[in-house]
Design a protein around this motif. Structure first.
Motif, PDB file in Angstrom:
ATOM      1  N   LEU A   1      88.777  48.116  66.930  1.00 62.68           N
ATOM      2  CA  LEU A   1      89.105  47.733  68.292  1.00 62.68           C
ATOM      3  C   LEU A   1      88.815  46.250  68.499  1.00 62.68           C
ATOM      4  O   LEU A   1      87.807  45.738  68.020  1.00 62.68           O
ATOM      5  CB  LEU A   1      88.284  48.565  69.280  1.00 62.68           C
ATOM      6  CG  LEU A   1      88.571  50.071  69.274  1.00 62.68           C
ATOM      7  CD1 LEU A   1      87.655  50.785  70.264  1.00 62.68           C
ATOM      8  CD2 LEU A   1      90.031  50.343  69.627  1.00 62.68           C
ATOM      9  N   PRO A   2      89.689  45.539  69.212  1.00 62.32           N
ATOM     10  CA  PRO A   2      89.487  44.101  69.411  1.00 62.32           C
ATOM     11  C   PRO A   2      88.250  43.826  70.249  1.00 62.32           C
ATOM     12  O   PRO A   2      87.914  44.606  71.148  1.00 62.32           O
ATOM     13  CB  PRO A   2      90.770  43.651  70.133  1.00 62.32           C
ATOM     14  CG  PRO A   2      91.292  44.893  70.773  1.00 62.32           C
ATOM     15  CD  PRO A   2      90.920  46.014  69.862  1.00 62.32           C
TER      16      PRO A   2
ATOM     17  N   ALA B   1      88.244  54.521  62.994  1.00 63.74           N
ATOM     18  CA  ALA B   1      87.421  55.331  63.905  1.00 63.74           C
ATOM     19  C   ALA B   1      87.330  54.633  65.252  1.00 63.74           C
ATOM     20  O   ALA B   1      87.633  53.446  65.384  1.00 63.74           O
ATOM     21  CB  ALA B   1      86.025  55.531  63.315  1.00 63.74           C
ATOM     22  N   LEU B   2      86.899  55.388  66.250  1.00 64.37           N
ATOM     23  CA  LEU B   2      86.606  54.846  67.574  1.00 64.37           C
ATOM     24  C   LEU B   2      85.105  54.995  67.783  1.00 64.37           C
ATOM     25  O   LEU B   2      84.626  56.084  68.104  1.00 64.37           O
ATOM     26  CB  LEU B   2      87.373  55.601  68.666  1.00 64.37           C
ATOM     27  CG  LEU B   2      88.900  55.519  68.609  1.00 64.37           C
ATOM     28  CD1 LEU B   2      89.518  56.381  69.706  1.00 64.37           C
ATOM     29  CD2 LEU B   2      89.372  54.071  68.752  1.00 64.37           C
ATOM     30  N   PRO B   3      84.327  53.930  67.577  1.00 61.87           N
ATOM     31  CA  PRO B   3      82.865  54.031  67.695  1.00 61.87           C
ATOM     32  C   PRO B   3      82.441  54.577  69.048  1.00 61.87           C
ATOM     33  O   PRO B   3      83.108  54.361  70.057  1.00 61.87           O
ATOM     34  CB  PRO B   3      82.396  52.585  67.504  1.00 61.87           C
ATOM     35  CG  PRO B   3      83.507  51.909  66.763  1.00 61.87           C
ATOM     36  CD  PRO B   3      84.762  52.566  67.235  1.00 61.87           C
TER      37      PRO B   3
ATOM     38  N   LEU C   1      95.341  57.872  77.431  1.00 59.08           N
ATOM     39  CA  LEU C   1      94.973  57.107  76.248  1.00 59.08           C
ATOM     40  C   LEU C   1      95.696  57.685  75.044  1.00 59.08           C
ATOM     41  O   LEU C   1      95.498  58.849  74.694  1.00 59.08           O
ATOM     42  CB  LEU C   1      93.455  57.163  76.023  1.00 59.08           C
ATOM     43  CG  LEU C   1      92.951  56.559  74.707  1.00 59.08           C
ATOM     44  CD1 LEU C   1      93.277  55.077  74.629  1.00 59.08           C
ATOM     45  CD2 LEU C   1      91.447  56.782  74.558  1.00 59.08           C
ATOM     46  N   ALA C   2      96.555  56.883  74.428  1.00 62.28           N
ATOM     47  CA  ALA C   2      97.297  57.305  73.237  1.00 62.28           C
ATOM     48  C   ALA C   2      96.635  56.697  72.003  1.00 62.28           C
ATOM     49  O   ALA C   2      96.443  55.478  71.937  1.00 62.28           O
ATOM     50  CB  ALA C   2      98.748  56.863  73.334  1.00 62.28           C
ATOM     51  N   VAL C   3      96.273  57.543  71.033  1.00 63.66           N
ATOM     52  CA  VAL C   3      95.612  57.092  69.811  1.00 63.66           C
ATOM     53  C   VAL C   3      96.346  57.655  68.597  1.00 63.66           C
ATOM     54  O   VAL C   3      97.115  58.611  68.716  1.00 63.66           O
ATOM     55  CB  VAL C   3      94.129  57.538  69.790  1.00 63.66           C
ATOM     56  CG1 VAL C   3      93.362  56.929  70.953  1.00 63.66           C
ATOM     57  CG2 VAL C   3      94.019  59.067  69.820  1.00 63.66           C
ATOM     58  N   PRO C   4      96.132  57.067  67.408  1.00 63.66           N
ATOM     59  CA  PRO C   4      96.728  57.644  66.198  1.00 63.66           C
ATOM     60  C   PRO C   4      96.291  59.096  66.008  1.00 63.66           C
ATOM     61  O   PRO C   4      95.181  59.473  66.383  1.00 63.66           O
ATOM     62  CB  PRO C   4      96.192  56.738  65.085  1.00 63.66           C
ATOM     63  CG  PRO C   4      95.885  55.432  65.764  1.00 63.66           C
ATOM     64  CD  PRO C   4      95.412  55.813  67.127  1.00 63.66           C
ATOM     65  N   LEU C   5      97.152  59.892  65.418  1.00 60.91           N
ATOM     66  CA  LEU C   5      96.898  61.321  65.256  1.00 60.91           C
ATOM     67  C   LEU C   5      95.619  61.592  64.463  1.00 60.91           C
ATOM     68  O   LEU C   5      94.947  62.607  64.681  1.00 60.91           O
ATOM     69  CB  LEU C   5      98.091  61.984  64.566  1.00 60.91           C
ATOM     70  CG  LEU C   5      98.076  63.500  64.440  1.00 60.91           C
ATOM     71  CD1 LEU C   5      98.010  64.154  65.816  1.00 60.91           C
ATOM     72  CD2 LEU C   5      99.300  63.995  63.677  1.00 60.91           C
ATOM     73  N   ALA C   6      95.263  60.692  63.563  1.00 59.06           N
ATOM     74  CA  ALA C   6      94.071  60.890  62.729  1.00 59.06           C
ATOM     75  C   ALA C   6      92.775  60.777  63.532  1.00 59.06           C
ATOM     76  O   ALA C   6      91.717  61.196  63.046  1.00 59.06           O
ATOM     77  CB  ALA C   6      94.061  59.876  61.590  1.00 59.06           C
ATOM     78  N   LEU C   7      92.842  60.244  64.731  1.00 57.19           N
ATOM     79  CA  LEU C   7      91.642  60.048  65.536  1.00 57.19           C
ATOM     80  C   LEU C   7      91.542  61.087  66.642  1.00 57.19           C
ATOM     81  O   LEU C   7      92.555  61.565  67.146  1.00 57.19           O
ATOM     82  CB  LEU C   7      91.636  58.647  66.164  1.00 57.19           C
ATOM     83  CG  LEU C   7      91.693  57.458  65.204  1.00 57.19           C
ATOM     84  CD1 LEU C   7      91.659  56.159  65.985  1.00 57.19           C
ATOM     85  CD2 LEU C   7      90.545  57.514  64.203  1.00 57.19           C
ATOM     86  N   GLU C   8      90.316  61.427  67.024  1.00 52.40           N
ATOM     87  CA  GLU C   8      90.074  62.327  68.140  1.00 52.40           C
ATOM     88  C   GLU C   8      89.994  61.525  69.436  1.00 52.40           C
ATOM     89  O   GLU C   8      89.768  60.311  69.422  1.00 52.40           O
ATOM     90  CB  GLU C   8      88.767  63.102  67.930  1.00 52.40           C
ATOM     91  CG  GLU C   8      88.783  64.033  66.724  1.00 52.40           C
ATOM     92  CD  GLU C   8      89.815  65.152  66.866  1.00 52.40           C
ATOM     93  OE1 GLU C   8      90.049  65.608  68.011  1.00 52.40           O
ATOM     94  OE2 GLU C   8      90.395  65.549  65.843  1.00 52.40           O
ATOM     95  N   CYS C   9      90.157  62.181  70.540  1.00 53.44           N
ATOM     96  CA  CYS C   9      90.005  61.521  71.833  1.00 53.44           C
ATOM     97  C   CYS C   9      88.539  61.110  72.012  1.00 53.44           C
ATOM     98  O   CYS C   9      87.638  61.875  71.648  1.00 53.44           O
ATOM     99  CB  CYS C   9      90.407  62.456  72.966  1.00 53.44           C
ATOM    100  SG  CYS C   9      92.172  62.887  72.987  1.00 53.44           S
TER     101      CYS C   9
END
Length: 221
Positions: free
Chosen positions: A76-77, A98-100, A113-121
């Protein structure tokens, strides 16, 4: 001395810009078909600025949506916090690992919130009203209030404090008046005048010290 006076203004520039830096993180406007583009087109008084969707005519300008899809992001930026007021955010088509935890601290208005399929909300599926998948993306919709939840979302604050949402699956405990301090155990009015007096004295002392140092250097041949 002039540089010292300009320092507070420079520190305020990112806030005043209202997310200007993060809006230019990727070239072009919001991508056609993205959740941000659809939201911006459907909302009256909204317009695109870079990869952002803003509320037209609002003062201060409010950032409603941010499209960072297909930006080659591996993490994430750093300036993502500038978009904390966003209602819609798109991170799809990025090689994010990942999303820390705590990445969306303060994003209390976020509803899509739209994220890549490999990541969980963020916060888990229990932090959202609905989680859907479509091809290579995952859409997290309707952020739940952790303070009103039960089970996984249940959260209790210490005595003399109230729970307040602070992002997907995140909360903060705010002290009830007149309590303050660690775990809201101190009662009475916070000594604002004393605090401001000490802070002002320290700031003035440091300013005079730096001014004197620069003055001596200027006089040195």
């Amino acid at each position: 001395m002039g540089a010292l006076l300009l320092l507070p203004l420079l520190l305020l520039l990112p806030w005043a810009a209202g997310g200007a830096a993060v809006c230019g993180r990727c070239p072009g406007p919001p991508r056609n078909g993205s959740v941000v583009a659809r939201y911006c087109a459907s909302r009256a008084g909204a317009e695109s600025e870079g990869r952002c969707c803003r509320e037209r005519g609002a003062r201060p300008e409010r950032l409603l949506g941010l499209d960072l899809s297909n930006c080659s992001l591996r993490s994430l930026p750093p300036g993502l916090a500038e978009a904390a007021a966003a209602v819609v955010l798109d991170l799809t088509e990025n090689p994010l690992a990942a999303l820390p935890s705590g990445s969306f601290l303060g994003f209390t208005h976020l509803q899509q919130l739209a994220v890549p399929l490999a990541l969980e909300c963020p916060g888990g599926s229990s932090a959202w009203e609905e989680v859907t998948t479509l091809q290579s993306s995952r859409l997290c919709q309707g952020q739940r209030n952790p303070c009103n939840g039960s089970g996984e979302l249940a959260w209790s604050c210490p005595e003399n404090a109230a729970c307040a949402p602070d992002g997907p699956g995140l909360v903060q405990c705010l002290c009830d008046s007149p309590f303050h301090g660690y775990k809201c155990l101190r009662e009475g009015t916070f000594p604002v005048l004393l605090f401001c007096g000490i802070l002002g004295a320290v700031t003035l002392g440091l300013s005079l010290l730096l001014w004197g140092t620069q003055r001596r250097k200027a006089k040195t041949p």
